[in-house]
Design an enzyme around this catalytic site. Structure first.
Site, PDB file in Angstrom:
ATOM      1  N   ARG A  49      24.581  40.610  47.109  1.00 42.17           N
ATOM      2  CA  ARG A  49      25.000  41.524  46.035  1.00 42.17           C
ATOM      3  C   ARG A  49      25.176  42.942  46.572  1.00 42.17           C
ATOM      4  O   ARG A  49      25.988  43.719  46.081  1.00 42.17           O
ATOM      5  CB  ARG A  49      23.992  41.498  44.869  1.00 42.17           C
ATOM      6  CG  ARG A  49      24.272  42.538  43.779  1.00 42.17           C
ATOM      7  CD  ARG A  49      23.687  42.169  42.420  1.00 42.17           C
ATOM      8  NE  ARG A  49      22.307  41.702  42.489  1.00 42.17           N
ATOM      9  CZ  ARG A  49      21.240  42.489  42.663  1.00 42.17           C
ATOM     10  NH1 ARG A  49      21.381  43.791  42.765  1.00 42.17           N
ATOM     11  NH2 ARG A  49      20.025  41.955  42.739  1.00 42.17           N
ATOM     12  N   TYR A 102      46.498  48.773  30.154  1.00 38.94           N
ATOM     13  CA  TYR A 102      46.250  47.325  30.179  1.00 38.94           C
ATOM     14  C   TYR A 102      45.336  46.887  29.014  1.00 38.94           C
ATOM     15  O   TYR A 102      44.378  47.590  28.678  1.00 38.94           O
ATOM     16  CB  TYR A 102      45.622  46.983  31.527  1.00 38.94           C
ATOM     17  CG  TYR A 102      45.203  45.555  31.693  1.00 38.94           C
ATOM     18  CD1 TYR A 102      46.151  44.557  31.879  1.00 38.94           C
ATOM     19  CD2 TYR A 102      43.854  45.197  31.682  1.00 38.94           C
ATOM     20  CE1 TYR A 102      45.755  43.229  32.034  1.00 38.94           C
ATOM     21  CE2 TYR A 102      43.456  43.881  31.842  1.00 38.94           C
ATOM     22  CZ  TYR A 102      44.418  42.907  32.012  1.00 38.94           C
ATOM     23  OH  TYR A 102      44.024  41.614  32.171  1.00 38.94           O
ATOM     24  N   ASP A 173      45.001  53.321  37.855  1.00 39.76           N
ATOM     25  CA  ASP A 173      45.158  51.870  38.027  1.00 39.76           C
ATOM     26  C   ASP A 173      46.556  51.641  38.582  1.00 39.76           C
ATOM     27  O   ASP A 173      47.559  51.876  37.904  1.00 39.76           O
ATOM     28  CB  ASP A 173      44.966  51.186  36.668  1.00 39.76           C
ATOM     29  CG  ASP A 173      45.138  49.662  36.726  1.00 39.76           C
ATOM     30  OD1 ASP A 173      45.818  49.168  37.651  1.00 39.76           O
ATOM     31  OD2 ASP A 173      44.617  48.969  35.830  1.00 39.76           O
ATOM     32  N   LYS A 198      46.293  40.259  41.399  1.00 38.17           N
ATOM     33  CA  LYS A 198      47.750  40.391  41.361  1.00 38.17           C
ATOM     34  C   LYS A 198      48.294  40.418  42.796  1.00 38.17           C
ATOM     35  O   LYS A 198      47.983  39.537  43.572  1.00 38.17           O
ATOM     36  CB  LYS A 198      48.129  41.620  40.535  1.00 38.17           C
ATOM     37  CG  LYS A 198      47.343  41.744  39.213  1.00 38.17           C
ATOM     38  CD  LYS A 198      47.644  40.620  38.230  1.00 38.17           C
ATOM     39  CE  LYS A 198      46.648  40.524  37.076  1.00 38.17           C
ATOM     40  NZ  LYS A 198      46.426  41.751  36.320  1.00 38.17           N
TER      41      LYS A 198
HETATM   42  C1  LIG Z   1      45.280  42.256  35.519  1.00 38.89           C
HETATM   43  C2  LIG Z   1      45.086  43.706  35.353  1.00 38.89           C
HETATM   44  C3  LIG Z   1      43.801  44.266  35.228  1.00 38.89           C
HETATM   45  C4  LIG Z   1      42.551  43.426  35.161  1.00 38.89           C
HETATM   46  O1  LIG Z   1      42.318  42.713  36.315  1.00 38.89           O
HETATM   47  P1  LIG Z   1      41.454  41.344  36.339  1.00 38.89           P
HETATM   48  O2  LIG Z   1      41.406  41.010  37.782  1.00 38.89           O
HETATM   49  O3  LIG Z   1      42.195  40.363  35.495  1.00 38.89           O
HETATM   50  O4  LIG Z   1      40.123  41.670  35.747  1.00 38.89           O
HETATM   51  C5  LIG Z   1      43.684  45.642  35.126  1.00 38.89           C
HETATM   52  N1  LIG Z   1      44.778  46.433  35.121  1.00 38.89           N
HETATM   53  C6  LIG Z   1      46.026  45.946  35.229  1.00 38.89           C
HETATM   54  C7  LIG Z   1      47.175  46.879  35.222  1.00 38.89           C
HETATM   55  C8  LIG Z   1      46.227  44.563  35.345  1.00 38.89           C
HETATM   56  O5  LIG Z   1      47.471  44.080  35.425  1.00 38.89           O
END
Ligand SMILES: *Cc1c(COP(=O)(O)O)cnc(C)c1O
Length: 381
Positions: A49, A102, A173, A198
């Site tokens: 962890r 998001y 983000d 992603k």
């Molecule tokens: C998918 C996504 C998230 C969240 O990510 P997870 O890995 O699904 O928790 C946050 N911000 C954006 C822009 C995303 O496309």
């Protein structure tokens, strides 16, 4: 400094384990107290962890690709966002956020007031209004570099200029662009958060997240919260992401190229009412050197039923949520991610009932265009 693709493959992997060419999975929860042989870089490697060599390699590599001084690996993108927010926001503080973010982040923001944290929103196109929202208790200003699903680019330099006199951290983000296309830390951001689920992993087989930092003090606060909250990612997932990221550059080149070709095709079709892809128009200066704008294309057909028939008529583009994998996907936000929105709320979020989001994978472009051509023919007849 070595180039992006060279670093994607080699950065952080200098120290070899038992002469292995690539970093193996350290599938272990704990480490012998006196065995520091393979953990020489990170003395805190005693419990997974807190630290693990497979995770350490990925963190050093991604920090370099994000143009940061360091970074923390998380169990998901939301794990990264939640942990970063709670590392800086205490009862009585406030966070300034652009209106469209998001869905998972929206959900988290809706509940922050229950913890005594005020959420102040600004319209993404009105950078001038940010300064008025700031005060001495503003800890975070939060934006997405490219907003889903209509793909508007946020001018990070304009946001930075708007918060110049504040101590608030600028957190971006950058999931939709990936560090190959854009690096917010180079334009004044303090934290760059991305869902590794992603583009960075890119193969639709891992959920994970990452936060990259401009300075080590910010990182150590977030790392401590990650250890307290237990939002750490797993060694096996770190191994898979480390494997995925080695081809991030070549994959992004194809995502960028395929999406641009699709956008150019769609913009000339009379059945398409509106199309949004940043590669088709002018972009804010900070995006001037981007090699491309990723695989997501948003466009609008005349109504929800037509959009639904388009989606059902595709065969290579599969109907599924998420984006940014090697396989192409199609979704109609008004039927899926934004199904609970009323017409007026859809309009406010810039989404038309006939809006369609494509995530172009890395298949052959002529096959993707054929698929779209067929689906348009089927859906309008
Ligand atoms: C998918 C996504 C998230 C969240 O990510 P997870 O890995 O699904 O928790 C946050 N911000 C954006 C822009 C995303 O496309």
């Amino acid at each position: 400094m070595k180039g992006f693709n060279t670093r994607s493959i080699h950065e952080g992997e200098e120290e070899k384990v038992k002469d292995a060419v690539t970093m193996p999975i350290f599938q272990t929860s704990n480490f012998l107290a006196d065995d520091s042989k393979y953990a020489s870089e990170r003395s805190e490697t005693f419990y997974t962890r807190v630290g693990n060599p497979t995770i350490g390699v990925l963190e050093r590599k991604l920090a370099s690709l994000f143009a940061g001084t360091g970074g923390v690996f998380f169990s998901s993108g939301m794990g990264a966002i939640t942990t970063v927010f709670h590392s800086f926001l205490k009862h009585g503080d406030n966070i300034v956020v652009s209106k469209n973010v998001y869905g998972g982040t929206q959900s988290l923001l809706r509940e922050l007031p229950d913890e005594g944290v005020e959420v102040r929103r600004f319209d993404q196109s009105d950078y001038g209004s940010i300064t008025d929202l700031l005060d001495a208790r503003t800890r975070i200003v939060y934006v997405e570099s490219m907003v889903n699903p209509n793909l508007i680019l946020t001018d990070i330099e304009a946001v930075k200029a708007g918060i110049y006199s504040s101590d608030a951290l600028l957190v971006v983000d950058n999931t939709f662009l990936s560090p190959y296309n854009f690096r917010p830390l180079e334009f004044g951001a303090d934290v760059d958060i991305q869902s590794l689920t992603k583009y960075i992993n890119g193969h639709s087989d891992v959920v994970a997240g990452f936060a990259g930092f401009k300075n080590p003090e910010t990182e150590s606060k977030v790392r401590r919260k990650m250890v307290q909250f237990g939002t750490n990612g797993a060694p096996f997932d770190a191994f898979l992401v480390n494997r995925g990221v080695k081809t991030l550059g070549p994959r992004m080149e194809i995502h960028n190229r395929n999406a641009l070709a699709i956008a150019n095709y769609l913009k000339d079709r009379p059945e398409v009412l509106r199309i949004s892809y940043p590669g088709l128009g002018r972009v804010p200066d900070c995006y001037g050197n981007c090699p491309g704008f990723g695989g997501v294309v948003y466009f609008e057909m005349r109504d929800r039923e037509t959009a639904k028939r388009f989606m059902r008529s595709c065969s290579i583009f599969q109907e599924a949520t998420s984006l940014a994998g090697v396989e192409s996907l199609v979704t109609v936000p008004s039927l899926t991610s934004h199904a609970s929105f009323k017409e007026s709320e859809l309009a406010e979020a810039g989404i038309s009932p006939g809006g369609i989001r494509l995530s172009a994978g890395i298949e052959d472009i002529q096959d993707l265009i054929e698929d779209i051509k067929w689906a348009i023919k089927e859906c309008v007849r």
